[in-house]
Motif scaffolding. Structure first.
Motif, mmCIF file in Angstrom:
data_model
loop_
_atom_site.group_PDB
_atom_site.id
_atom_site.type_symbol
_atom_site.label_atom_id
_atom_site.label_comp_id
_atom_site.label_asym_id
_atom_site.label_seq_id
_atom_site.Cartn_x
_atom_site.Cartn_y
_atom_site.Cartn_z
ATOM 1 N N TYR A 170 -111.533 -3.641 69.918
ATOM 2 C CA TYR A 170 -111.522 -2.237 69.488
ATOM 3 C C TYR A 170 -111.025 -2.068 68.052
ATOM 4 O O TYR A 170 -110.791 -0.948 67.605
ATOM 5 C CB TYR A 170 -110.680 -1.384 70.443
ATOM 6 C CG TYR A 170 -109.264 -1.876 70.649
ATOM 7 C CD1 TYR A 170 -108.241 -1.550 69.758
ATOM 8 C CD2 TYR A 170 -108.946 -2.670 71.733
ATOM 9 C CE1 TYR A 170 -106.956 -1.991 69.941
ATOM 10 C CE2 TYR A 170 -107.653 -3.118 71.934
ATOM 11 C CZ TYR A 170 -106.659 -2.778 71.030
ATOM 12 O OH TYR A 170 -105.374 -3.228 71.218
ATOM 13 N N LYS B 256 -112.556 0.662 65.717
ATOM 14 C CA LYS B 256 -112.125 2.016 66.097
ATOM 15 C C LYS B 256 -110.680 2.255 65.668
ATOM 16 O O LYS B 256 -110.331 3.340 65.227
ATOM 17 C CB LYS B 256 -112.274 2.220 67.603
ATOM 18 C CG LYS B 256 -113.706 2.275 68.055
ATOM 19 C CD LYS B 256 -113.800 2.404 69.562
ATOM 20 C CE LYS B 256 -115.228 2.298 70.010
ATOM 21 N NZ LYS B 256 -115.814 3.552 70.359
ATOM 22 N N ARG C 120 -110.576 2.965 61.979
ATOM 23 C CA ARG C 120 -111.014 4.336 61.713
ATOM 24 C C ARG C 120 -109.907 5.320 62.080
ATOM 25 O O ARG C 120 -109.656 6.282 61.362
ATOM 26 C CB ARG C 120 -112.308 4.644 62.489
ATOM 27 C CG ARG C 120 -112.800 6.063 62.332
ATOM 28 C CD ARG C 120 -113.155 6.403 60.902
ATOM 29 N NE ARG C 120 -113.646 7.777 60.830
ATOM 30 C CZ ARG C 120 -113.603 8.517 59.745
ATOM 31 N NH1 ARG C 120 -113.164 8.019 58.608
ATOM 32 N NH2 ARG C 120 -114.046 9.747 59.768
ATOM 33 N N ILE D 52 -111.526 8.986 69.681
ATOM 34 C CA ILE D 52 -111.273 7.555 69.516
ATOM 35 C C ILE D 52 -110.120 7.116 70.413
ATOM 36 O O ILE D 52 -110.215 6.100 71.107
ATOM 37 C CB ILE D 52 -110.989 7.208 68.039
ATOM 38 C CG1 ILE D 52 -112.259 7.360 67.202
ATOM 39 C CG2 ILE D 52 -110.440 5.780 67.916
ATOM 40 C CD1 ILE D 52 -112.035 7.246 65.706
ATOM 41 N N ASP E 211 -111.252 7.034 73.971
ATOM 42 C CA ASP E 211 -112.175 5.919 74.213
ATOM 43 C C ASP E 211 -111.411 4.599 74.327
ATOM 44 O O ASP E 211 -111.664 3.806 75.235
ATOM 45 C CB ASP E 211 -113.209 5.846 73.086
ATOM 46 C CG ASP E 211 -114.248 4.774 73.336
ATOM 47 O OD1 ASP E 211 -114.830 4.751 74.432
ATOM 48 O OD2 ASP E 211 -114.461 3.954 72.424
#
Length: 139
Positions: free
Chosen positions: A43, A46, A49, A129, A132
């Motif tokens: 991950y 992500k 970000r 995010i 998730d």
């Protein structure tokens, strides 16, 4: 809005200072090749970000006098504590936070409708995010 803060910390436990202050925490890159770190988690894109969004929100929320600008830096520190990354990965995460901060710091001097719109979009994206990552990779 503070729900995101708790959500982020919980997600990573399951698995007001300018952004430049984070750079001071980043380790210096050694001149010789350091031993390679373990591969980053799946991950990682992500998470990078999310770090960038936290940096942008740290600046924008402070600029727009939302009263929680410093809390976004605290969220980043909590993310780093929960992840406990190695020096290279830590530097990447901090670099993305600082990039998010500096992107807006270099352009905005006052809170504008565009800044407000960015805040709204970034709050939504960071919540997505975090959800998730927690759903897919939390224990």
């Amino acid at each position: 809005m503070r729900f995101l803060s708790l959500f982020i910390v919980l997600a990573f436990m399951a698995g007001g200072v300018p952004a430049r202050a984070l750079a001071q925490d980043a380790p210096e890159e050694p001149e010789t090749a350091a031993p390679s770190e373990a591969p980053p988690p799946i991950y990682e894109p992500k998470l990078l970000r999310l770090a960038e969004l936290l940096g942008a929100l740290h600046f924008l929320r402070g600029l727009c006098e939302a009263g929680d600008g410093p809390a976004w830096k605290a969220d980043m520190e909590a993310l780093l504590a929960a992840e406990a990354p190695g020096p290279q990965r830590r530097a990447r995460l901090i670099g993305r936070f600082n990039h998010g901060f500096e992107t807006y710091h270099s352009v905005y001097r006052s809170c504008t409708p565009a800044a407000q719109q960015s805040i709204t979009l970034y709050l939504q994206e960071s919540a997505e995010i975090a959800a998730d990552i927690r759903t897919r990779y939390g224990q």
